[in-house]
Design an enzyme around this catalytic site. Structure first.
Site, mmCIF file in Angstrom:
data_model
loop_
_atom_site.group_PDB
_atom_site.id
_atom_site.type_symbol
_atom_site.label_atom_id
_atom_site.label_comp_id
_atom_site.label_asym_id
_atom_site.label_seq_id
_atom_site.Cartn_x
_atom_site.Cartn_y
_atom_site.Cartn_z
ATOM 1 N N ASN A 1 -53.143 58.505 35.127
ATOM 2 C CA ASN A 1 -52.985 57.596 34.178
ATOM 3 C C ASN A 1 -54.223 56.584 34.188
ATOM 4 O O ASN A 1 -53.881 55.575 34.984
ATOM 5 C CB ASN A 1 -51.692 56.796 33.895
ATOM 6 C CG ASN A 1 -51.710 56.004 32.509
ATOM 7 O OD1 ASN A 1 -52.637 55.915 31.919
ATOM 8 N ND2 ASN A 1 -50.400 55.519 32.400
ATOM 9 N N ARG B 1 -52.761 61.501 31.231
ATOM 10 C CA ARG B 1 -52.282 60.916 30.138
ATOM 11 C C ARG B 1 -53.474 60.712 29.242
ATOM 12 O O ARG B 1 -54.367 60.092 29.436
ATOM 13 C CB ARG B 1 -51.516 59.586 30.427
ATOM 14 C CG ARG B 1 -51.044 58.895 29.243
ATOM 15 C CD ARG B 1 -50.619 57.481 29.387
ATOM 16 N NE ARG B 1 -50.278 56.765 28.237
ATOM 17 C CZ ARG B 1 -50.200 55.519 28.087
ATOM 18 N NH1 ARG B 1 -50.622 54.741 29.004
ATOM 19 N NH2 ARG B 1 -49.855 55.231 26.754
ATOM 20 N N HIS C 1 -46.315 56.508 22.303
ATOM 21 C CA HIS C 1 -45.283 56.620 23.145
ATOM 22 C C HIS C 1 -44.635 57.941 23.183
ATOM 23 O O HIS C 1 -43.455 58.136 23.566
ATOM 24 C CB HIS C 1 -44.215 55.451 23.172
ATOM 25 C CG HIS C 1 -44.831 54.220 23.307
ATOM 26 N ND1 HIS C 1 -44.146 53.104 22.840
ATOM 27 C CD2 HIS C 1 -45.283 53.682 24.264
ATOM 28 C CE1 HIS C 1 -44.509 51.980 23.462
ATOM 29 N NE2 HIS C 1 -45.297 52.153 24.340
ATOM 30 N N HIS D 1 -38.122 52.834 22.770
ATOM 31 C CA HIS D 1 -39.052 52.724 23.921
ATOM 32 C C HIS D 1 -39.193 51.128 23.819
ATOM 33 O O HIS D 1 -39.967 50.782 23.006
ATOM 34 C CB HIS D 1 -39.976 53.621 23.911
ATOM 35 C CG HIS D 1 -41.115 53.267 25.057
ATOM 36 N ND1 HIS D 1 -41.086 54.179 25.960
ATOM 37 C CD2 HIS D 1 -41.751 52.303 25.325
ATOM 38 C CE1 HIS D 1 -41.832 53.650 27.031
ATOM 39 N NE2 HIS D 1 -42.149 52.525 26.711
ATOM 40 N N ASN E 1 -43.574 46.601 27.413
ATOM 41 C CA ASN E 1 -44.470 45.792 26.830
ATOM 42 C C ASN E 1 -45.096 46.125 25.541
ATOM 43 O O ASN E 1 -44.709 45.055 24.557
ATOM 44 C CB ASN E 1 -45.732 45.759 27.812
ATOM 45 C CG ASN E 1 -45.714 44.584 28.765
ATOM 46 O OD1 ASN E 1 -45.155 43.444 28.468
ATOM 47 N ND2 ASN E 1 -45.994 44.720 30.004
ATOM 48 N N ARG F 1 -47.833 41.807 20.518
ATOM 49 C CA ARG F 1 -48.159 42.459 19.463
ATOM 50 C C ARG F 1 -47.227 41.731 18.141
ATOM 51 O O ARG F 1 -46.229 41.768 18.421
ATOM 52 C CB ARG F 1 -48.347 44.007 19.395
ATOM 53 C CG ARG F 1 -49.442 44.263 20.219
ATOM 54 C CD ARG F 1 -49.595 45.964 20.197
ATOM 55 N NE ARG F 1 -50.309 46.399 20.965
ATOM 56 C CZ ARG F 1 -49.599 47.377 22.083
ATOM 57 N NH1 ARG F 1 -48.806 47.792 21.806
ATOM 58 N NH2 ARG F 1 -50.457 47.764 22.733
ATOM 59 N N ASP G 1 -42.982 38.067 28.729
ATOM 60 C CA ASP G 1 -42.209 38.705 29.518
ATOM 61 C C ASP G 1 -40.411 38.506 29.133
ATOM 62 O O ASP G 1 -40.337 37.202 29.135
ATOM 63 C CB ASP G 1 -42.410 38.524 31.019
ATOM 64 C CG ASP G 1 -41.760 39.493 32.123
ATOM 65 O OD1 ASP G 1 -40.563 39.275 31.776
ATOM 66 O OD2 ASP G 1 -42.475 39.915 32.767
ATOM 67 N N GLY H 1 -35.644 48.116 27.344
ATOM 68 C CA GLY H 1 -34.574 48.811 26.999
ATOM 69 C C GLY H 1 -33.641 49.336 28.154
ATOM 70 O O GLY H 1 -32.355 49.385 27.757
ATOM 71 N N GLU H 2 -34.011 49.403 29.116
ATOM 72 C CA GLU H 2 -33.424 49.953 30.447
ATOM 73 C C GLU H 2 -32.429 48.752 31.243
ATOM 74 O O GLU H 2 -31.471 48.934 31.576
ATOM 75 C CB GLU H 2 -34.353 50.561 31.536
ATOM 76 C CG GLU H 2 -34.964 52.050 31.128
ATOM 77 C CD GLU H 2 -35.766 52.574 31.809
ATOM 78 O OE1 GLU H 2 -36.032 52.103 33.039
ATOM 79 O OE2 GLU H 2 -36.809 53.325 31.211
ATOM 80 N N GLU I 1 -42.359 59.236 32.138
ATOM 81 C CA GLU I 1 -43.577 59.771 31.467
ATOM 82 C C GLU I 1 -44.399 60.557 32.528
ATOM 83 O O GLU I 1 -45.054 61.679 32.262
ATOM 84 C CB GLU I 1 -44.481 58.849 30.910
ATOM 85 C CG GLU I 1 -43.747 58.173 29.725
ATOM 86 C CD GLU I 1 -44.344 56.592 29.386
ATOM 87 O OE1 GLU I 1 -44.088 55.819 30.009
ATOM 88 O OE2 GLU I 1 -45.224 56.655 28.272
HETATM 89 P P1 ADP Z 1 -45.152 48.833 30.059
HETATM 90 O O1 ADP Z 1 -44.718 48.907 28.659
HETATM 91 O O2 ADP Z 1 -46.262 48.218 30.467
HETATM 92 O O3 ADP Z 1 -44.888 50.151 30.813
HETATM 93 P P2 ADP Z 1 -42.386 48.082 30.828
HETATM 94 O O4 ADP Z 1 -41.700 49.417 30.422
HETATM 95 O O5 ADP Z 1 -42.173 47.945 32.464
HETATM 96 O O6 ADP Z 1 -44.083 48.123 30.697
HETATM 97 O O7 ADP Z 1 -41.805 46.841 30.101
HETATM 98 C C1 ADP Z 1 -42.141 45.508 30.527
HETATM 99 C C2 ADP Z 1 -41.247 44.657 29.973
HETATM 100 O O8 ADP Z 1 -39.999 44.988 30.663
HETATM 101 C C3 ADP Z 1 -41.365 42.946 30.339
HETATM 102 O O9 ADP Z 1 -40.956 42.587 29.017
HETATM 103 C C4 ADP Z 1 -40.145 42.804 31.237
HETATM 104 O O10 ADP Z 1 -39.665 41.635 31.078
HETATM 105 C C5 ADP Z 1 -39.174 43.810 30.939
HETATM 106 N N1 ADP Z 1 -38.581 44.227 32.215
HETATM 107 C C6 ADP Z 1 -38.946 45.062 33.233
HETATM 108 N N2 ADP Z 1 -38.108 45.061 34.209
HETATM 109 C C7 ADP Z 1 -36.846 44.245 33.784
HETATM 110 C C8 ADP Z 1 -35.721 43.809 34.467
HETATM 111 N N3 ADP Z 1 -35.408 44.197 35.676
HETATM 112 N N4 ADP Z 1 -34.961 43.035 33.800
HETATM 113 C C9 ADP Z 1 -35.227 42.611 32.601
HETATM 114 N N5 ADP Z 1 -36.403 42.911 32.093
HETATM 115 C C10 ADP Z 1 -37.095 43.466 32.561
#
Ligand code: ADP
Length: 396
Positions: free
Chosen positions: A7, A90, A179, A207, A210, A240, A281, A331-332, A383
């Site tokens: 990627n 990717r 995505h 999804h 960020n 965004r 964040d 989401g996770e 992914e």
């Molecule tokens: P990307 O979209 O760049 O792949 P991610 O899917 O890791 O990034 O998402 C980043 C976001 O997920 C940030 O807003 C971060 O705060 C949130 N995040 C990542 N890990 C955690 C966690 N353990 N607890 C809460 N939020 C998290």
């Protein structure tokens, strides 16, 4: 078979090497600061994390560094690069042409170059990664996996904007969605969790990372998605705007903002960061909201409200709804986002089990109650694995 997944970003290359069909990750890493005085490579194998600092002047040098690291006695997982059987890349934008992953040839390269117009920040570095990998591994099949491919099943009613039709005909201005690799992967996993065939499931996928996007999936196919011509449309994201009245841009242009100012504002300074004035964040934002910061709370509430509106819209669009799926960093990992977006949705058959929602887990799980007509799942996205699977099936 050993599959290397790449990627490539503007100054970075993320990679994972898989043993297929076992789907085992044998090494992964991230090379950052390509082109700077000192580039940083973090390379992880089963046994150890290695940090290497050296100069990688460009993507070709970066790819060579990664391959050298994969074979070097102290850091390596293979004896020789000839053990790599295929490379999966990717690629963000596949336009209307690529409905699935494909083996890269000159024609594919030409198309990715053409679509750079639509994804100027992503397609050029993706292509640089492809060319660097071709140079380093000239005999190995290279596969392109497009973020847009899963959404090429959208009907015209969902993808045509209500602009003069010739804007679509002349410039291919339409909704593409992104995505896709993630939405497709979690859709396939959701079918397994529902115990149904892919073509029998109707779900909404969220999804939330960020960048954030949702998809309405009917009979296993994406029929609508929140991102548009670019990733700016739809949900509120880290930096965004997501949806807003486009006339705001004309209004601000009248006030003296340039196209560049507006582009930067909407893509880099808005969303959670813009509203809160604190951070893009989610972790920082929740921390500040819990300490009583009103703007952090507001940013969070607007973020969740937008997701809930899309759940409503996509419920209407798919008809019978089997499940809502959450994935991505937010989401996770953020139960309060899931409970706030799925709260008070009993009228559409959604009932969250709060104990399951807040339980600490990194695995695929159900967080709806047994009485919930619509299941709610958390499915960690992968992914890289999805790219490795496509690359394996095309290259073998
Ligand atoms: P990307 O979209 O760049 O792949 P991610 O899917 O890791 O990034 O998402 C980043 C976001 O997920 C940030 O807003 C971060 O705060 C949130 N995040 C990542 N890990 C955690 C966690 N353990 N607890 C809460 N939020 C998290």
């Amino acid at each position: 078979m050993k599959i290397l997944v790449i990627n490539a970003g503007s100054s970075s290359i993320k990679y994972q090497m898989f043993e297929m069909p076992a789907e085992k990750v044998v090494a992964k890493g991230l090379l950052e600061k390509i082109g700077e005085e000192t580039s940083k490579l973090t390379h992880t194998t089963d046994s150890k994390e290695h940090k290497i600092e050296t100069k990688a002047a460009d993507h070709s040098a970066g790819m060579k560094l990664i391959l050298d690291t994969l074979v070097a006695p102290q850091t390596g997982v293979i004896k020789d690069i000839s053990e790599i059987n295929a490379v999966g890349h990717r690629v963000v934008h596949g336009g209307e042409e690529f409905t699935a992953s494909c083996i890269i040839n000159e024609h594919v390269i030409g198309s990715i170059e053409r679509f750079a117009d639509l994804a100027p920040l992503h397609n050029p570095p993706n292509l640089t990664g492809i060319k660097a990998a071709q140079k380093a591994l000239p005999k190995v099949p290279q596969v392109a996996c497009f973020d847009t491919a899963f959404h090429t099943t959208l009907p015209q009613t969902a993808f045509i904007y209500a602009l003069p039709y010739d804007i679509y005909e002349k410039y291919r201005v339409r909704k593409y969605g992104f995505h896709g690799t993630s939405h497709k992967y979690i859709t396939q996993r959701a079918a397994v969790m529902l115990g149904k065939k892919l073509e029998d499931i109707n779900i909404i996928t969220c999804h939330l990372g960020n960048g954030c996007s949702m998809a309405a999936v009917k009979n296993g196919k994406s029929i609508d998605t929140s991102m548009g011509l670019t990733p700016l449309e739809g949900l509120v994201m880290g930096t965004r705007t997501g949806d807003f009245d486009p006339a705001i841009l004309f209004y601000l242009a009248d006030k003296g903002y340039s196209v560049d100012d507006l582009n930067t504002m909407c893509n880099k300074k808005s969303g959670l960061l813009g509203i809160s004035g604190i951070s893009n964040d989610m972790r920082n934002l929740r921390e500040q909201a819990e300490k009583g910061d009103k703007r952090a709370e507001l940013a969070f509430d607007i973020f969740c409200y937008r997701i809930k509106k899309y759940i409503g819209a996509y419920t209407a669009v798919v008809g019978r709804l089997d499940a809502i799926v959450f994935t991505g960093g937010i989401g996770e990992n953020t139960p309060i986002v899931r409970s706030q977006t799925c709260g008070d949705l009993e009228q559409i058959g959604v009932d969250i089990d709060e104990a399951a929602n807040t339980a600490k887990s990194r695995s695929e799980r159900t967080i709806s109650s047994s009485a919930s007509k619509v299941k709610v799942f958390v499915i960690p996205t992968n992914e890289e694995l999805a790219i490795a699977q496509d690359t394996f099936s095309l290259a073998k």
